[in-house]
Design a protein around this motif. Structure first.
Motif, PDB file in Angstrom:
ATOM      1  N   LEU A  34      15.029  17.903 -44.931  1.00 40.64           N
ATOM      2  CA  LEU A  34      15.343  17.970 -43.512  1.00 40.64           C
ATOM      3  C   LEU A  34      14.741  16.769 -42.796  1.00 40.64           C
ATOM      4  O   LEU A  34      13.740  16.194 -43.233  1.00 40.64           O
ATOM      5  CB  LEU A  34      14.763  19.239 -42.885  1.00 40.64           C
ATOM      6  N   TYR A  36      13.325  15.978 -38.888  1.00 38.09           N
ATOM      7  CA  TYR A  36      12.967  16.499 -37.584  1.00 38.09           C
ATOM      8  C   TYR A  36      12.648  15.315 -36.681  1.00 38.09           C
ATOM      9  O   TYR A  36      12.122  14.291 -37.117  1.00 38.09           O
ATOM     10  CB  TYR A  36      11.742  17.414 -37.670  1.00 38.09           C
ATOM     11  N   LYS A  38      10.658  14.253 -33.032  1.00 36.78           N
ATOM     12  CA  LYS A  38       9.615  14.767 -32.157  1.00 36.78           C
ATOM     13  C   LYS A  38       9.349  13.808 -31.002  1.00 36.78           C
ATOM     14  O   LYS A  38       8.995  12.643 -31.218  1.00 36.78           O
ATOM     15  CB  LYS A  38       8.322  15.011 -32.946  1.00 36.78           C
ATOM     16  N   ALA A  41       4.396  15.472 -26.732  1.00 39.75           N
ATOM     17  CA  ALA A  41       4.066  16.746 -26.082  1.00 39.75           C
ATOM     18  C   ALA A  41       5.127  17.828 -26.323  1.00 39.75           C
ATOM     19  O   ALA A  41       5.162  18.829 -25.593  1.00 39.75           O
ATOM     20  CB  ALA A  41       3.840  16.565 -24.581  1.00 39.75           C
ATOM     21  N   GLU A  42       5.992  17.625 -27.296  1.00 41.28           N
ATOM     22  CA  GLU A  42       6.955  18.655 -27.665  1.00 41.28           C
ATOM     23  C   GLU A  42       6.823  18.950 -29.158  1.00 41.28           C
ATOM     24  O   GLU A  42       6.288  18.148 -29.926  1.00 41.28           O
ATOM     25  CB  GLU A  42       8.386  18.212 -27.365  1.00 41.28           C
ATOM     26  N   GLY A  43       7.349  20.117 -29.561  1.00 43.32           N
ATOM     27  CA  GLY A  43       7.372  20.413 -30.980  1.00 43.32           C
ATOM     28  C   GLY A  43       8.508  19.676 -31.664  1.00 43.32           C
ATOM     29  O   GLY A  43       9.436  19.193 -31.022  1.00 43.32           O
ATOM     30  N   PRO A  44       8.448  19.559 -32.995  1.00 37.61           N
ATOM     31  CA  PRO A  44       9.547  18.911 -33.732  1.00 37.61           C
ATOM     32  C   PRO A  44      10.860  19.667 -33.532  1.00 37.61           C
ATOM     33  O   PRO A  44      10.874  20.900 -33.471  1.00 37.61           O
ATOM     34  CB  PRO A  44       9.088  19.000 -35.196  1.00 37.61           C
ATOM     35  N   PHE A  46      14.730  20.200 -35.070  1.00 42.60           N
ATOM     36  CA  PHE A  46      15.559  20.011 -36.251  1.00 42.60           C
ATOM     37  C   PHE A  46      16.724  19.075 -35.933  1.00 42.60           C
ATOM     38  O   PHE A  46      17.401  19.212 -34.909  1.00 42.60           O
ATOM     39  CB  PHE A  46      16.084  21.361 -36.740  1.00 42.60           C
ATOM     40  N   PHE A  89      10.271  12.902 -38.599  1.00 48.02           N
ATOM     41  CA  PHE A  89       9.592  13.449 -39.772  1.00 48.02           C
ATOM     42  C   PHE A  89      10.612  13.842 -40.825  1.00 48.02           C
ATOM     43  O   PHE A  89      11.601  14.510 -40.533  1.00 48.02           O
ATOM     44  CB  PHE A  89       8.775  14.696 -39.394  1.00 48.02           C
ATOM     45  N   PHE A 107       5.826  18.056 -45.082  1.00 47.87           N
ATOM     46  CA  PHE A 107       6.211  16.983 -44.174  1.00 47.87           C
ATOM     47  C   PHE A 107       5.606  15.650 -44.582  1.00 47.87           C
ATOM     48  O   PHE A 107       4.499  15.595 -45.117  1.00 47.87           O
ATOM     49  CB  PHE A 107       5.731  17.288 -42.749  1.00 47.87           C
ATOM     50  N   LYS A 109       4.379  11.785 -42.984  1.00 49.16           N
ATOM     51  CA  LYS A 109       3.530  11.454 -41.831  1.00 49.16           C
ATOM     52  C   LYS A 109       4.322  11.008 -40.615  1.00 49.16           C
ATOM     53  O   LYS A 109       3.764  10.893 -39.527  1.00 49.16           O
ATOM     54  CB  LYS A 109       2.548  10.343 -42.214  1.00 49.16           C
TER      55      LYS A 109
ATOM     56  N   GLN B  41      -0.649  12.545 -38.704  1.00 48.48           N
ATOM     57  CA  GLN B  41      -0.189  13.234 -39.911  1.00 48.48           C
ATOM     58  C   GLN B  41       1.041  14.080 -39.594  1.00 48.48           C
ATOM     59  O   GLN B  41       1.347  14.334 -38.435  1.00 48.48           O
ATOM     60  CB  GLN B  41      -1.297  14.155 -40.445  1.00 48.48           C
ATOM     61  N   GLY B  42       1.721  14.519 -40.641  1.00 43.40           N
ATOM     62  CA  GLY B  42       2.786  15.479 -40.451  1.00 43.40           C
ATOM     63  C   GLY B  42       2.217  16.881 -40.370  1.00 43.40           C
ATOM     64  O   GLY B  42       1.068  17.122 -40.745  1.00 43.40           O
ATOM     65  N   LEU B  91       1.128  24.261 -34.272  1.00 40.95           N
ATOM     66  CA  LEU B  91       2.552  24.510 -34.056  1.00 40.95           C
ATOM     67  C   LEU B  91       2.951  25.850 -34.661  1.00 40.95           C
ATOM     68  O   LEU B  91       2.551  26.178 -35.774  1.00 40.95           O
ATOM     69  CB  LEU B  91       3.386  23.411 -34.714  1.00 40.95           C
ATOM     70  N   PHE B 104      10.706  24.971 -34.027  1.00 37.65           N
ATOM     71  CA  PHE B 104       9.317  24.842 -33.628  1.00 37.65           C
ATOM     72  C   PHE B 104       9.119  25.082 -32.133  1.00 37.65           C
ATOM     73  O   PHE B 104       9.981  24.755 -31.313  1.00 37.65           O
ATOM     74  CB  PHE B 104       8.788  23.443 -33.958  1.00 37.65           C
ATOM     75  N   GLY B 105       7.954  25.613 -31.804  1.00 35.46           N
ATOM     76  CA  GLY B 105       7.517  25.692 -30.424  1.00 35.46           C
ATOM     77  C   GLY B 105       6.892  24.375 -29.991  1.00 35.46           C
ATOM     78  O   GLY B 105       6.769  23.448 -30.803  1.00 35.46           O
ATOM     79  N   PRO B 106       6.440  24.291 -28.720  1.00 31.26           N
ATOM     80  CA  PRO B 106       5.892  23.033 -28.199  1.00 31.26           C
ATOM     81  C   PRO B 106       4.493  22.721 -28.709  1.00 31.26           C
ATOM     82  O   PRO B 106       4.036  21.586 -28.605  1.00 31.26           O
ATOM     83  CB  PRO B 106       5.870  23.264 -26.688  1.00 31.26           C
TER      84      PRO B 106
END
Lengths: 117, 113
Positions: A34, A36, A38, A41-44, A46, A89, A107, A109, B41-42, B91, B104-106
């Motif tokens: 996959l 992702y 990003k 200040a937000e999540g990854p 998809f 990612f 994941f 880096k 890092q991831g 996360l 994923f959330g924020p």
């Protein structure tokens, strides 16, 4: 021991050109990959995925290529837009063959993509 | 459709204090994950739930970290006592089932001083 490697920490591309982000993996049990995206200040989020039974998957401007023999995948973005600037990612999973932890994502880096107007 | 919700968004504590994070997954998602992302890092998986059962907690530092998902919906992740190296973004993600795409959330950014 990094099982998923993104060797380029950053990439800068001109708007309208192609962005190519690379990812290598070492675990031959991985069968699902996959990408992702990003923003700060937000999540990854998809973006696109590919199963190991395919070598290409396309979704609009985004195409992922998988080379199983080289254990390498790449994400192509054509044409690149300033809004694509983000950290990308690569992630891998052994969905079917890894007893127990199906869906456990490993994941890399990340690669920071900057698309300049 | 509402996404994965997390709170708080930011937390600053001193070492040896305790902290808890909350996650509400996407409605109907059976699988819930907690990841730790250290700067540069991831994300790294800490724990994975299927409904209210633990599927994988092999990378959870169990001497100080704990997590629960009692009713198979919301989840909390706790650190007690915190160390400087716990500074990271935590996360939460959810998926319809094992092996499906994770959303994923924020995240919660934790700073341990």
């Amino acid at each position: 021991d990094q099982q998923v490697k993104q060797n380029s920490p950053s990439l800068s591309v001109q708007e309208g050109r192609i962005s190519i982000l690379n990812c290598d993996y070492t675990n031959s049990m991985f069968d699902y990959f996959l990408w992702y995206k990003k923003y700060p200040a937000e999540g990854p989020t998809f973006l696109i995925s590919i199963s190991s039974i395919k070598d290409k998957n396309e979704d609009g401007r985004f195409t992922v290529f998988l080379n199983k023999s080289a254990k390498h995948l790449s994400l192509h973005i054509v044409p690149s837009q300033p809004g694509d600037s983000a950290v990308y990612f690569c992630a891998a999973s052994a969905r079917m063959n890894y007893g127990g932890s199906q869906g456990n994502l490993i994941f890399g880096k990340g690669t920071k993509l900057s698309v300049k107007p | 459709e509402a996404g994965v919700a997390q709170s708080p968004r930011y937390k600053i504590i001193e070492k040896r204090q305790s902290v808890a994070f909350w996650c509400n997954p996407i409605s109907g998602h059976a699988t819930l994950y907690w990841y730790q992302q250290i700067l540069g890092q991831g994300p790294k998986l800490l724990i994975q739930f299927q409904n209210n059962g633990v599927v994988d907690d092999s990378q959870l530092p169990k001497d100080r970290f704990s997590a629960e998902r009692l009713k198979g919906v919301d989840s909390t992740l706790k650190i007690q006592p915190a160390k400087l190296e716990d500074s990271a973004v935590y996360l939460c993600a959810s998926s319809l089932d094992l092996g499906n795409t994770q959303y994923f959330g924020p995240g919660t950014r934790l700073t341990v001083l």
